[in-house]
Design a protein around this motif. Structure first.
Motif, PDB file in Angstrom:
ATOM      1  N   THR A 160       0.837  -1.205   0.000  1.00  0.00           N
ATOM      2  CA  THR A 160       0.000   0.000   0.000  1.00  0.00           C
ATOM      3  C   THR A 160       0.872   1.255   0.000  1.00  0.00           C
ATOM      4  O   THR A 160       0.593   2.204  -0.742  1.00  0.00           O
ATOM      5  CB  THR A 160      -0.938  -0.007   1.225  1.00  0.00           C
ATOM      6  N   GLU A 161       1.911   1.253   0.805  1.00  0.00           N
ATOM      7  CA  GLU A 161       2.809   2.412   0.851  1.00  0.00           C
ATOM      8  C   GLU A 161       3.443   2.670  -0.511  1.00  0.00           C
ATOM      9  O   GLU A 161       3.582   3.835  -0.923  1.00  0.00           O
ATOM     10  CB  GLU A 161       3.896   2.210   1.919  1.00  0.00           C
ATOM     11  N   GLU A 162       3.827   1.610  -1.206  1.00  0.00           N
ATOM     12  CA  GLU A 162       4.412   1.787  -2.542  1.00  0.00           C
ATOM     13  C   GLU A 162       3.442   2.500  -3.475  1.00  0.00           C
ATOM     14  O   GLU A 162       3.840   3.351  -4.270  1.00  0.00           O
ATOM     15  CB  GLU A 162       4.814   0.434  -3.131  1.00  0.00           C
ATOM     16  N   ILE A 163       2.174   2.169  -3.369  1.00  0.00           N
ATOM     17  CA  ILE A 163       1.157   2.787  -4.222  1.00  0.00           C
ATOM     18  C   ILE A 163       0.870   4.214  -3.766  1.00  0.00           C
ATOM     19  O   ILE A 163       0.891   5.162  -4.559  1.00  0.00           O
ATOM     20  CB  ILE A 163      -0.132   1.942  -4.221  1.00  0.00           C
ATOM     21  N   VAL A 164       0.622   4.379  -2.485  1.00  0.00           N
ATOM     22  CA  VAL A 164       0.203   5.684  -1.953  1.00  0.00           C
ATOM     23  C   VAL A 164       1.324   6.717  -2.041  1.00  0.00           C
ATOM     24  O   VAL A 164       1.076   7.880  -2.361  1.00  0.00           O
ATOM     25  CB  VAL A 164      -0.312   5.539  -0.500  1.00  0.00           C
ATOM     26  N   TYR A 165       2.556   6.308  -1.772  1.00  0.00           N
ATOM     27  CA  TYR A 165       3.660   7.272  -1.766  1.00  0.00           C
ATOM     28  C   TYR A 165       4.326   7.437  -3.131  1.00  0.00           C
ATOM     29  O   TYR A 165       5.277   8.204  -3.263  1.00  0.00           O
ATOM     30  CB  TYR A 165       4.692   6.892  -0.705  1.00  0.00           C
ATOM     31  N   SER A 166       3.817   6.748  -4.137  1.00  0.00           N
ATOM     32  CA  SER A 166       4.393   6.926  -5.473  1.00  0.00           C
ATOM     33  C   SER A 166       3.927   8.261  -6.057  1.00  0.00           C
ATOM     34  O   SER A 166       2.901   8.807  -5.654  1.00  0.00           O
ATOM     35  CB  SER A 166       3.979   5.784  -6.407  1.00  0.00           C
ATOM     36  N   ASP A 167       4.696   8.766  -6.999  1.00  0.00           N
ATOM     37  CA  ASP A 167       4.332  10.023  -7.668  1.00  0.00           C
ATOM     38  C   ASP A 167       3.304   9.802  -8.768  1.00  0.00           C
ATOM     39  O   ASP A 167       2.804  10.762  -9.349  1.00  0.00           O
ATOM     40  CB  ASP A 167       5.584  10.681  -8.267  1.00  0.00           C
ATOM     41  N   LYS A 168       3.002   8.556  -9.047  1.00  0.00           N
ATOM     42  CA  LYS A 168       2.062   8.221 -10.115  1.00  0.00           C
ATOM     43  C   LYS A 168       0.652   8.693  -9.749  1.00  0.00           C
ATOM     44  O   LYS A 168       0.142   8.398  -8.672  1.00  0.00           O
ATOM     45  CB  LYS A 168       2.064   6.703 -10.340  1.00  0.00           C
ATOM     46  N   GLU A 169       0.053   9.429 -10.666  1.00  0.00           N
ATOM     47  CA  GLU A 169      -1.337   9.851 -10.470  1.00  0.00           C
ATOM     48  C   GLU A 169      -2.241   8.671 -10.820  1.00  0.00           C
ATOM     49  O   GLU A 169      -2.106   8.050 -11.868  1.00  0.00           O
ATOM     50  CB  GLU A 169      -1.673  11.043 -11.376  1.00  0.00           C
ATOM     51  N   LEU A 170      -3.136   8.350  -9.917  1.00  0.00           N
ATOM     52  CA  LEU A 170      -4.046   7.234 -10.143  1.00  0.00           C
ATOM     53  C   LEU A 170      -5.393   7.777 -10.607  1.00  0.00           C
ATOM     54  O   LEU A 170      -5.996   8.610  -9.941  1.00  0.00           O
ATOM     55  CB  LEU A 170      -4.224   6.411  -8.868  1.00  0.00           C
ATOM     56  N   VAL A 171      -5.837   7.293 -11.750  1.00  0.00           N
ATOM     57  CA  VAL A 171      -7.086   7.755 -12.343  1.00  0.00           C
ATOM     58  C   VAL A 171      -8.026   6.560 -12.491  1.00  0.00           C
ATOM     59  O   VAL A 171      -7.625   5.504 -12.986  1.00  0.00           O
ATOM     60  CB  VAL A 171      -6.823   8.408 -13.729  1.00  0.00           C
ATOM     61  N   VAL A 172      -9.269   6.749 -12.086  1.00  0.00           N
ATOM     62  CA  VAL A 172     -10.278   5.716 -12.237  1.00  0.00           C
ATOM     63  C   VAL A 172     -10.578   5.549 -13.721  1.00  0.00           C
ATOM     64  O   VAL A 172     -10.920   6.519 -14.402  1.00  0.00           O
ATOM     65  CB  VAL A 172     -11.571   6.079 -11.464  1.00  0.00           C
ATOM     66  N   PRO A 173     -10.452   4.337 -14.239  1.00  0.00           N
ATOM     67  CA  PRO A 173     -10.758   4.118 -15.649  1.00  0.00           C
ATOM     68  C   PRO A 173     -12.213   4.509 -15.973  1.00  0.00           C
ATOM     69  O   PRO A 173     -13.124   4.151 -15.216  1.00  0.00           O
ATOM     70  CB  PRO A 173     -10.543   2.615 -15.850  1.00  0.00           C
ATOM     71  N   LYS A 174     -12.395   5.213 -17.060  1.00  0.00           N
ATOM     72  CA  LYS A 174     -13.725   5.682 -17.441  1.00  0.00           C
ATOM     73  C   LYS A 174     -14.731   4.544 -17.578  1.00  0.00           C
ATOM     74  O   LYS A 174     -15.898   4.691 -17.223  1.00  0.00           O
ATOM     75  CB  LYS A 174     -13.651   6.478 -18.748  1.00  0.00           C
ATOM     76  N   GLU A 175     -14.280   3.407 -18.084  1.00  0.00           N
ATOM     77  CA  GLU A 175     -15.212   2.296 -18.294  1.00  0.00           C
ATOM     78  C   GLU A 175     -15.776   1.726 -16.991  1.00  0.00           C
ATOM     79  O   GLU A 175     -16.760   1.000 -16.994  1.00  0.00           O
ATOM     80  CB  GLU A 175     -14.583   1.181 -19.140  1.00  0.00           C
ATOM     81  N   LEU A 176     -15.166   2.058 -15.860  1.00  0.00           N
ATOM     82  CA  LEU A 176     -15.675   1.593 -14.571  1.00  0.00           C
ATOM     83  C   LEU A 176     -16.777   2.505 -14.028  1.00  0.00           C
ATOM     84  O   LEU A 176     -17.526   2.094 -13.137  1.00  0.00           O
ATOM     85  CB  LEU A 176     -14.557   1.479 -13.545  1.00  0.00           C
ATOM     86  N   VAL A 177     -16.836   3.710 -14.552  1.00  0.00           N
ATOM     87  CA  VAL A 177     -17.777   4.703 -14.015  1.00  0.00           C
ATOM     88  C   VAL A 177     -18.958   4.941 -14.939  1.00  0.00           C
ATOM     89  O   VAL A 177     -20.052   5.256 -14.496  1.00  0.00           O
ATOM     90  CB  VAL A 177     -17.049   6.033 -13.724  1.00  0.00           C
ATOM     91  N   LYS A 178     -18.759   4.819 -16.232  1.00  0.00           N
ATOM     92  CA  LYS A 178     -19.840   5.134 -17.172  1.00  0.00           C
ATOM     93  C   LYS A 178     -20.346   3.919 -17.901  1.00  0.00           C
ATOM     94  O   LYS A 178     -19.727   2.966 -18.123  1.00  0.00           O
ATOM     95  CB  LYS A 178     -19.346   6.158 -18.182  1.00  0.00           C
TER      96      LYS A 178
END
Length: 178
Positions: A160-178
């Protein structure tokens, strides 16, 4: 699975529009500080495990293991900008973004936080409920797996720390929301 995750977002949106508390996934603003706070909370839960073990309140330990893992999940969702009020939807979302290669989580982590409908399938959710609602205070079964579960929870916190503290911006894929 995409359909199930979409349903989680739709359910939440409909509830919110009706002025009700949602029972799904809701898009919100990504919140790094909240994600980091969930990691701190997950680590604190492991300290509670040591306390309960010392006092032999064994029945409380699986609950703390489960919530350690779940706080890790909520930390990742906060980084994405997703609010969850549903354990099943949380696991579905994380499994989906993991399968899409957006984040890297071990499958055993996802399996531990998944709520299963079939009696034959169990997870940390079932172990938490069995220990919490069962009559026993002490359990040799819990003590036998104590060290391995603590190690697993520690590993999940690291993932979790690797994901949360990374500089990578996490974006919810559009196909999951629409």
């Amino acid at each position: 699975m995409t359909t199930q995750v979409k349903d989680c977002f739709v359910t939440a949106k409909v509830a919110e529009e009706k002025g009700k508390k949602h029972k799904g996934l809701l898009l919100i603003k990504p919140d790094q500080k909240k994600a980091e706070a969930y990691i701190v909370k997950a680590k604190d839960n492991l300290l509670l495990c040591d306390f309960y073990k010392e006092k032999r309140f064994d029945y409380k330990i699986p609950e703390e293991w489960y919530y350690t893992m779940y706080y890790c999940a909520l930390a990742i969702l906060s980084k994405f900008g997703v609010e969850s009020r549903n354990q099943r939807c949380t696991a579905l979302f994380l499994r989906s973004v993991t399968e899409k290669g957006i984040i890297a989580l071990s499958s055993d982590f996802l399996d531990h936080i998944t709520v299963h409908g079939d009696k034959e399938e169990t997870s940390a959710v079932d172990e938490r409920e069995q220990a919490r609602y069962g009559a026993s205070v002490q359990s040799e079964e819990i003590m036998v797996k104590y060290d391995s579960m603590m190690a697993l929870c520690t590993r999940y916190i690291s993932e979790t720390e690797e994901i949360v503290y990374s500089d990578k911006e996490l974006v919810v894929p559009k196909e999951l929301v629409k």
